[in-house]
Design a protein around this motif. Structure first.
Motif, short mmCIF file in Angstrom:
data_model
loop_
_atom_site.label_atom_id
_atom_site.label_comp_id
_atom_site.label_asym_id
_atom_site.label_seq_id
_atom_site.Cartn_x
_atom_site.Cartn_y
_atom_site.Cartn_z
N ARG A 104 -6.05 2.46 4.38
CA ARG A 104 -6.53 1.92 5.65
C ARG A 104 -7.39 0.68 5.42
O ARG A 104 -7.23 -0.34 6.11
N ALA A 105 -8.29 0.77 4.44
CA ALA A 105 -9.17 -0.38 4.16
C ALA A 105 -8.37 -1.58 3.67
O ALA A 105 -8.64 -2.72 4.06
N THR B 118 0.37 5.83 5.66
CA THR B 118 -0.29 6.99 5.07
C THR B 118 0.55 7.53 3.92
O THR B 118 1.76 7.26 3.80
N THR C 77 0.85 -1.20 0.00
CA THR C 77 0.00 0.00 0.00
C THR C 77 0.88 1.25 0.00
O THR C 77 0.75 2.14 0.82
N ASP D 110 0.16 -3.30 8.52
CA ASP D 110 0.24 -2.02 9.22
C ASP D 110 -0.27 -0.91 8.29
O ASP D 110 -0.01 -0.92 7.09
N ILE D 111 -0.97 0.04 8.86
CA ILE D 111 -1.49 1.15 8.07
C ILE D 111 -0.36 2.12 7.74
O ILE D 111 0.42 2.51 8.61
N ASN E 157 -5.65 7.64 1.12
CA ASN E 157 -5.41 7.32 2.53
C ASN E 157 -6.53 6.43 3.08
O ASN E 157 -6.27 5.49 3.85
N GLN E 158 -7.76 6.71 2.69
CA GLN E 158 -8.87 5.85 3.10
C GLN E 158 -8.70 4.44 2.53
O GLN E 158 -8.94 3.44 3.21
N SER F 106 -5.22 -2.26 4.35
CA SER F 106 -4.44 -2.78 5.48
C SER F 106 -5.31 -3.65 6.39
O SER F 106 -4.88 -4.70 6.87
N GLU F 107 -6.53 -3.21 6.61
CA GLU F 107 -7.45 -3.99 7.44
C GLU F 107 -7.82 -5.30 6.73
O GLU F 107 -7.91 -6.35 7.38
#
Length: 384
Positions: A343-344, A355, A103, A352-353, A339-340, A346-347
């Motif tokens: 995060r999605a 940015t 990411t 790890d998230i 960025n959103q 990574s989940e």
């Protein structure tokens, strides 16, 4: 996919003495594609009907196909520009969905460096959130594939796109030259397709590559066979990016036709997973004898001279423009959406998230150190 059919493949390992792991027998399934942005549909392929609508889809890649998050190859049944550039020249049937493994912004960085150095073609792409059969798969790059086309790698129908390929053992057609008489790498074909290539075409390009290597090794003169500008720009791009995957993988070369009117040119950069990974060292492209022999040739110095000229031309402006480009992405609406998506993703995949802002700061720090090291390394003229 039709009836939610799963995408599968078999895994294969390299024969003794060769490199890598790859896949075979990836099943090709019919599918429907819908692309939406801001809750508005901007492309709908329709249901899969062979030669009429929809697409086929299959798993792509070599070692990357072993990961949980797969990449995919798409073949539309009707040409379209999935990147919505409102220009019919970009319409095509072949596209790829590439994973952005960490990411990160590696592809943004790599393609921007390619553009700033003026490489013949830089693949275009857009970030997408992929949902497959109702399952959110995270962040991908919807990208132009490597192929013969006026708006991609521009060669004639009588031309060639070849790859210096460590996965040659998994291809139906390949050839070797004086510099590839080892089990590590051989040349394979992106164009013509291996199922279409004739014995005459194979003999021609193999003969041309051997003649080029003879000219380099025995005559110390290679300019009659290669487009030095494209070779120097390609290697310099690898060195600026610090690509740890520059040797033997994704090394595309083109020849416009099968006459003496065209020379061998380097193709596009591809696959940026391993950039910013060679601190204090040359990129892995310096492991390949072809580039090293050109750079270190004491009689025909055109490669080293062109490389140095390109570096001196771009070394100040390139990094300034790269940083400005990345900062503009970070401060844009696209940056907020990315960025959103990070995060999605990574989940979804348990990572790890990361940015955009953190990624850009790390990249800037890398390139500031890289710029200093490259300047000293180029001045030393020690190319290996």
């Amino acid at each position: 996919t039709v009836n939610s059919e799963e995408l599968k493949n078999n895994f294969v390992s390299a024969p003794e003495g060769s490199l890598g792991q790859s896949i075979k027998n990836a099943n090709k399934v019919g599918a429907k594609i819908v692309i939406a942005q801001n809750e508005q549909t901007i492309y709908n392929s329709g249901d899969y009907i062979e030669n009429e609508s929809g697409t086929t889809m299959k798993i792509r890649g070599n070692s990357s196909a072993y990961k949980r998050k797969k990449g995919y190859k798409l073949k539309l049944q009707k040409k379209a520009d999935l990147l919505s550039r409102n220009d019919s020249r970009y319409e095509d049937k072949e596209w790829v969905l590439v994973t952005d493994e960490r990411t990160s912004l590696n592809t943004l960085i790599g393609t921007k460096v390619s553009q700033l150095l003026g490489l013949p073609w830089t693949p275009a792409f857009k970030f997408v959130n992929l949902e497959l059969n109702g399952d959110p798969r995270g962040l991908y790059l919807l990208m132009e594939s490597v192929k013969r086309k006026e708006t991609r790698l521009d060669i004639s129908k009588d031309g060639y796109i070849i790859e210096l390929d460590p996965y040659w053992w998994n291809e139906d057609v390949y050839f070797e030259t004086r510099m590839t008489e080892t089990p590590e790498v051989k040349y394979t074909f992106k164009y013509p397709d291996s199922k279409d290539i004739t014995p005459e075409q194979l003999a021609y390009i193999k003969g041309y590559m051997n003649d080029m290597e003879d000219a380099l090794i025995d005559w110390n003169h290679y300019q009659d066979y290669v487009d030095v500008e494209s070779f120097a720009a390609w290697v310099l791009a690898q060195d600026i990016l610090g690509n740890f995957d520059g040797f033997g993988s994704n090394i595309f070369m083109t020849k416009y036709d099968n006459t003496s009117n065209s020379k061998l040119k380097m193709g596009n950069l591809w696959d940026f997973d391993a950039i910013m990974k060679t601190p204090g060292e040359w990129s892995e492209s310096h492991r390949y004898p072809l580039f090293v022999r050109m750079l270190t040739n004491g009689t025909d110095t055109s490669m080293a001279t062109t490389y140095e000229r390109l570096w001196n031309t771009h070394k100040d402006s390139l990094f300034i423009k790269l940083y400005a480009y990345l900062d503009s992405i970070a401060s844009s609406e696209e940056g907020e959406m990315l960025n959103q998506a990070f995060r999605a993703d990574s989940e979804r995949w348990g990572r790890d998230i990361v940015t955009i802002e953190e990624t850009i700061e790390r990249a800037k720090a890398w390139f500031e150190e890289r710029k200093v090291w490259l300047q000293k390394a180029i001045e030393s003229k020690k190319w290996i």
